[in-house]
Design an enzyme around this catalytic site. Structure first.
Site, PDB file in Angstrom:
ATOM      1  N   GLY A   7       0.787  -1.213  -0.100  1.00 42.84           N
ATOM      2  CA  GLY A   7       0.019  -0.106   0.018  1.00 42.84           C
ATOM      3  C   GLY A   7       0.902   1.296   0.299  1.00 42.84           C
ATOM      4  O   GLY A   7       0.468   2.118   0.347  1.00 42.84           O
ATOM      5  N   THR A  12      -1.611   6.742   3.556  1.00 40.56           N
ATOM      6  CA  THR A  12      -0.827   6.439   4.619  1.00 40.56           C
ATOM      7  C   THR A  12       0.531   5.434   4.328  1.00 40.56           C
ATOM      8  O   THR A  12       1.348   5.662   5.154  1.00 40.56           O
ATOM      9  CB  THR A  12      -1.755   5.413   5.796  1.00 40.56           C
ATOM     10  OG1 THR A  12      -2.961   5.974   5.872  1.00 40.56           O
ATOM     11  CG2 THR A  12      -1.220   5.185   7.044  1.00 40.56           C
ATOM     12  N   ASP A  39      11.936   8.240  -3.288  1.00 45.68           N
ATOM     13  CA  ASP A  39      12.955   7.369  -3.931  1.00 45.68           C
ATOM     14  C   ASP A  39      13.130   5.738  -3.553  1.00 45.68           C
ATOM     15  O   ASP A  39      13.935   5.289  -3.836  1.00 45.68           O
ATOM     16  CB  ASP A  39      14.330   7.780  -3.170  1.00 45.68           C
ATOM     17  CG  ASP A  39      14.557   9.353  -3.671  1.00 45.68           C
ATOM     18  OD1 ASP A  39      15.243  10.335  -2.865  1.00 45.68           O
ATOM     19  OD2 ASP A  39      14.287   9.693  -4.681  1.00 45.68           O
ATOM     20  N   HIS A 140     -13.645  11.485   9.109  1.00 47.27           N
ATOM     21  CA  HIS A 140     -12.412  11.197   8.715  1.00 47.27           C
ATOM     22  C   HIS A 140     -12.843  12.032   7.268  1.00 47.27           C
ATOM     23  O   HIS A 140     -13.597  12.505   6.691  1.00 47.27           O
ATOM     24  CB  HIS A 140     -12.312   9.762   8.218  1.00 47.27           C
ATOM     25  CG  HIS A 140     -11.942   9.036   9.699  1.00 47.27           C
ATOM     26  ND1 HIS A 140     -12.607   8.604  10.398  1.00 47.27           N
ATOM     27  CD2 HIS A 140     -10.498   8.900   9.688  1.00 47.27           C
ATOM     28  CE1 HIS A 140     -11.934   7.963  11.122  1.00 47.27           C
ATOM     29  NE2 HIS A 140     -10.609   7.991  10.896  1.00 47.27           N
ATOM     30  N   HIS A 141     -11.824  11.815   6.275  1.00 46.08           N
ATOM     31  CA  HIS A 141     -11.574  12.383   4.937  1.00 46.08           C
ATOM     32  C   HIS A 141     -12.366  12.058   3.986  1.00 46.08           C
ATOM     33  O   HIS A 141     -13.089  10.763   4.377  1.00 46.08           O
ATOM     34  CB  HIS A 141     -10.241  12.334   4.474  1.00 46.08           C
ATOM     35  CG  HIS A 141      -9.711  10.884   4.492  1.00 46.08           C
ATOM     36  ND1 HIS A 141      -9.735   9.962   3.505  1.00 46.08           N
ATOM     37  CD2 HIS A 141      -9.179  10.117   5.530  1.00 46.08           C
ATOM     38  CE1 HIS A 141      -9.337   8.711   3.744  1.00 46.08           C
ATOM     39  NE2 HIS A 141      -9.235   8.937   4.769  1.00 46.08           N
ATOM     40  N   LYS A 144     -12.285   7.997   2.350  1.00 39.79           N
ATOM     41  CA  LYS A 144     -12.353   6.894   3.452  1.00 39.79           C
ATOM     42  C   LYS A 144     -13.560   6.017   2.884  1.00 39.79           C
ATOM     43  O   LYS A 144     -14.782   6.381   2.858  1.00 39.79           O
ATOM     44  CB  LYS A 144     -12.655   7.096   5.095  1.00 39.79           C
ATOM     45  CG  LYS A 144     -12.527   6.040   5.856  1.00 39.79           C
ATOM     46  CD  LYS A 144     -12.411   6.329   7.167  1.00 39.79           C
ATOM     47  CE  LYS A 144     -12.278   5.239   8.198  1.00 39.79           C
ATOM     48  NZ  LYS A 144     -11.085   4.042   7.636  1.00 39.79           N
ATOM     49  N   THR A 151     -11.294   2.296  14.278  1.00 38.85           N
ATOM     50  CA  THR A 151     -10.895   2.844  15.597  1.00 38.85           C
ATOM     51  C   THR A 151     -12.489   2.962  16.177  1.00 38.85           C
ATOM     52  O   THR A 151     -12.454   2.615  17.549  1.00 38.85           O
ATOM     53  CB  THR A 151     -10.260   4.332  15.354  1.00 38.85           C
ATOM     54  OG1 THR A 151      -9.089   4.114  14.757  1.00 38.85           O
ATOM     55  CG2 THR A 151      -9.864   4.963  16.936  1.00 38.85           C
TER      56      THR A 151
HETATM   57  N1  LIG Z   1      -4.330   1.150  11.779  1.00 40.52           N
HETATM   58  C1  LIG Z   1      -4.066   2.541  11.507  1.00 40.52           C
HETATM   59  O1  LIG Z   1      -3.441   3.225  12.085  1.00 40.52           O
HETATM   60  C2  LIG Z   1      -4.594   3.131  10.068  1.00 40.52           C
HETATM   61  C3  LIG Z   1      -5.443   2.504   9.346  1.00 40.52           C
HETATM   62  N2  LIG Z   1      -5.572   2.930   7.975  1.00 40.52           N
HETATM   63  C4  LIG Z   1      -6.450   2.060   7.134  1.00 40.52           C
HETATM   64  O2  LIG Z   1      -5.401   1.762   6.094  1.00 40.52           O
HETATM   65  C5  LIG Z   1      -6.210   1.458   4.770  1.00 40.52           C
HETATM   66  C6  LIG Z   1      -5.636   2.472   3.700  1.00 40.52           C
HETATM   67  O3  LIG Z   1      -6.089   3.708   3.971  1.00 40.52           O
HETATM   68  P1  LIG Z   1      -5.425   4.921   3.023  1.00 40.52           P
HETATM   69  O4  LIG Z   1      -3.906   4.962   2.862  1.00 40.52           O
HETATM   70  O5  LIG Z   1      -6.397   6.121   3.275  1.00 40.52           O
HETATM   71  O6  LIG Z   1      -5.683   4.169   1.572  1.00 40.52           O
HETATM   72  P2  LIG Z   1      -5.159   4.404   0.184  1.00 40.52           P
HETATM   73  O7  LIG Z   1      -6.488   4.441  -0.800  1.00 40.52           O
HETATM   74  O8  LIG Z   1      -4.908   5.962  -0.012  1.00 40.52           O
HETATM   75  O9  LIG Z   1      -4.141   3.572  -0.367  1.00 40.52           O
HETATM   76  C7  LIG Z   1      -4.512   2.308  -0.465  1.00 40.52           C
HETATM   77  C8  LIG Z   1      -3.223   1.630  -0.798  1.00 40.52           C
HETATM   78  O10 LIG Z   1      -3.459   0.060  -0.955  1.00 40.52           O
HETATM   79  C9  LIG Z   1      -3.000  -0.162  -2.543  1.00 40.52           C
HETATM   80  N3  LIG Z   1      -3.707  -1.315  -2.933  1.00 40.52           N
HETATM   81  C10 LIG Z   1      -4.953  -1.474  -3.017  1.00 40.52           C
HETATM   82  N4  LIG Z   1      -5.251  -2.824  -3.522  1.00 40.52           N
HETATM   83  C11 LIG Z   1      -4.045  -3.389  -3.732  1.00 40.52           C
HETATM   84  C12 LIG Z   1      -3.652  -4.845  -3.862  1.00 40.52           C
HETATM   85  N5  LIG Z   1      -4.287  -5.559  -4.195  1.00 40.52           N
HETATM   86  N6  LIG Z   1      -2.247  -4.951  -3.586  1.00 40.52           N
HETATM   87  C13 LIG Z   1      -1.329  -4.146  -3.339  1.00 40.52           C
HETATM   88  N7  LIG Z   1      -1.639  -2.947  -2.967  1.00 40.52           N
HETATM   89  C14 LIG Z   1      -3.129  -2.439  -3.222  1.00 40.52           C
HETATM   90  C15 LIG Z   1      -3.101   1.087  -3.222  1.00 40.52           C
HETATM   91  O11 LIG Z   1      -2.404   0.959  -4.219  1.00 40.52           O
HETATM   92  C16 LIG Z   1      -2.582   2.047  -2.482  1.00 40.52           C
HETATM   93  O12 LIG Z   1      -1.401   2.115  -2.336  1.00 40.52           O
HETATM   94  C17 LIG Z   1      -7.672   1.830   5.317  1.00 40.52           C
HETATM   95  O13 LIG Z   1      -8.115   0.689   5.466  1.00 40.52           O
HETATM   96  C18 LIG Z   1      -7.766   2.746   6.519  1.00 40.52           C
HETATM   97  O14 LIG Z   1      -8.764   2.561   7.103  1.00 40.52           O
HETATM   98  C19 LIG Z   1      -5.448   4.187   7.677  1.00 40.52           C
HETATM   99  C20 LIG Z   1      -4.763   5.166   8.491  1.00 40.52           C
HETATM  100  C21 LIG Z   1      -4.387   4.752   9.804  1.00 40.52           C
HETATM  101  O1  LIG Z   2      -8.855   5.750   6.880  1.00 40.31           O
HETATM  102  C1  LIG Z   2      -8.330   6.434   7.626  1.00 40.31           C
HETATM  103  O2  LIG Z   2      -7.672   7.567   7.368  1.00 40.31           O
HETATM  104  C2  LIG Z   2      -8.112   6.004   8.897  1.00 40.31           C
HETATM  105  N1  LIG Z   2      -8.388   5.049   9.357  1.00 40.31           N
HETATM  106  C3  LIG Z   2      -8.408   4.162  10.524  1.00 40.31           C
HETATM  107  C4  LIG Z   2      -9.697   3.603  11.107  1.00 40.31           C
HETATM  108  O3  LIG Z   2     -10.495   3.172  10.131  1.00 40.31           O
HETATM  109  O4  LIG Z   2     -10.020   3.705  12.503  1.00 40.31           O
HETATM  110  C5  LIG Z   2      -7.525   4.688  11.379  1.00 40.31           C
HETATM  111  C6  LIG Z   2      -7.479   6.315  11.367  1.00 40.31           C
HETATM  112  O5  LIG Z   2      -8.444   6.908  11.895  1.00 40.31           O
HETATM  113  C7  LIG Z   2      -7.394   6.853  10.000  1.00 40.31           C
END
Ligand SMILES: NC(=O)C1=CN([C@@H]2O[C@H](COP(=O)(O)OP(=O)(O)OC[C@H]3O[C@@H](n4cnc5c(N)ncnc54)[C@H](O)[C@@H]3O)[C@@H](O)[C@H]2O)C=CC1
Ligand SMILES: O=C(O)C1=N[C@H](C(=O)O)C[C@H](O)C1
Length: 246
Positions: A7, A12, A39, A140-141, A144, A151
């Site tokens: 990802g 993130t 890079d 959230h944005h 999402k 959370t």
């Molecule tokens: N646990 C935590 O602290 C946090 C969790 N999240 C979660 O992380 C996830 C991603 O959130 P964002 O970064 O906003 O998503 P995003 O949509 O910006 O990025 C998703 C990424 O996954 C990749 N991807 C999608 N399908 C794929 C596949 N089959 N194989 C490989 N890569 C693949 C995309 O190319 C992209 O790089 C969500 O489920 C979100 O809720 C987000 C922020 C914090």
């Molecule tokens: O999608 C996000 O951005 C985030 N997702 C996580 C969640 O589903 O709780 C964590 C964080 O709030 C950001």
């Protein structure tokens, strides 16, 4: 460490690549298509098995369907697995729990250290104010995909464990809807570029207690995820939480 960030081009994942590289780790990325981030080379996901061969840990912030595909590859490679992706159904969670029989798996809905503190405050607040009405709002944005947030579900699980009686999760309200004592209201807002905000409100007669966490940037998630990967690299096979790292 050799880290594979799955990802890596995401909102993130790209912050995780920057954080891990900044700490001096050797990082490669995987995403739906090849790219370069900070890079760091990013490969399409069919390259994942080869990239895992020399990995000390993998970090996954993608989508549930993708993580379900990745987990089999990560198990085959015997690599510790940090999962931040949210929105899994029971089958997806079962697949991750199954993987933890063979490899160390650390799944967390939120890698911000402040949310770990929030969860402890939520437990104390609910235990201290057992008769108060509870309402949860997450923001959230606009990009999402899943709702409520992972959370929010984690916070609600803590509420369930701390409450004296079972609470029914009421997602929004409309029309004539008198609040039942057994309800916990759950409200979801999607707007702009909000990084992640969670507010738990406990309201009784003539007073309100609110517990709020707000992420100001995704760097806070990235720092926690890389901390988790550094910790998990030396762990035995098993199921772990971010609280085990702190
Ligand atoms: N646990 C935590 O602290 C946090 C969790 N999240 C979660 O992380 C996830 C991603 O959130 P964002 O970064 O906003 O998503 P995003 O949509 O910006 O990025 C998703 C990424 O996954 C990749 N991807 C999608 N399908 C794929 C596949 N089959 N194989 C490989 N890569 C693949 C995309 O190319 C992209 O790089 C969500 O489920 C979100 O809720 C987000 C922020 C914090
Ligand atoms: O999608 C996000 O951005 C985030 N997702 C996580 C969640 O589903 O709780 C964590 C964080 O709030 C950001």
């Amino acid at each position: 460490m050799n880290l594979v960030v799955i990802g890596a081009t995401g909102r993130t994942g790209s912050e995780i690549v920057a954080e891990a590289s900044g700490r001096g780790h050797d990082v490669v990325g995987v995403a739906t298509s090849a790219d370069t981030v900070e890079d760091v080379r990013v490969y399409p996901d069919d390259e994942l098995p080869r990239l895992l061969e020399d990995a000390d840990a993998a970090i996954d912030f993608t989508v549930p369907a993708a993580t379900r595909e990745h987990v089999e590859r990560v198990v085959e490679a015997g690599v510790p697995y940090v999962v931040g992706t949210t929105g899994f159904g029971e089958a997806g969670l079962d697949a991750l729990r199954g993987a933890s029989k063979s490899i160390p798996v650390l799944k967390a809905s939120n890698f911000a250290r402040g949310v770990q503190a929030l969860l402890r405050l939520v437990e104390a607040g609910v235990e201290a104010l057992p008769e108060y009405d509870i309402e949860l709002t997450e923001t959230h944005h606009s990009g999402k995909r899943d709702a409520p947030s992972g959370t929010a579900n984690t916070i609600l699980d803590v509420v369930d464990s701390a409450a004296r009686s079972k609470l029914d999760r009421t997602h929004g309200r409309e029309g004539e809807h008198k609040r039942e004592k057994s309800e916990v209201g759950v409200h979801v807002r999607r707007a702009g570029t909000v990084r992640g905000e969670h507010e738990l409100l406990l309201a009784g007669n003539d007073e309100v207690l609110t517990l709020t966490h707000r992420a100001e940037s995704r760097r806070v998630f990235a720092a926690g995820a890389v901390d988790a990967a550094e910790w998990l690299a030396d762990a035995d096979a098993g199921w772990y939480a971010f609280g085990d790292v702190l």
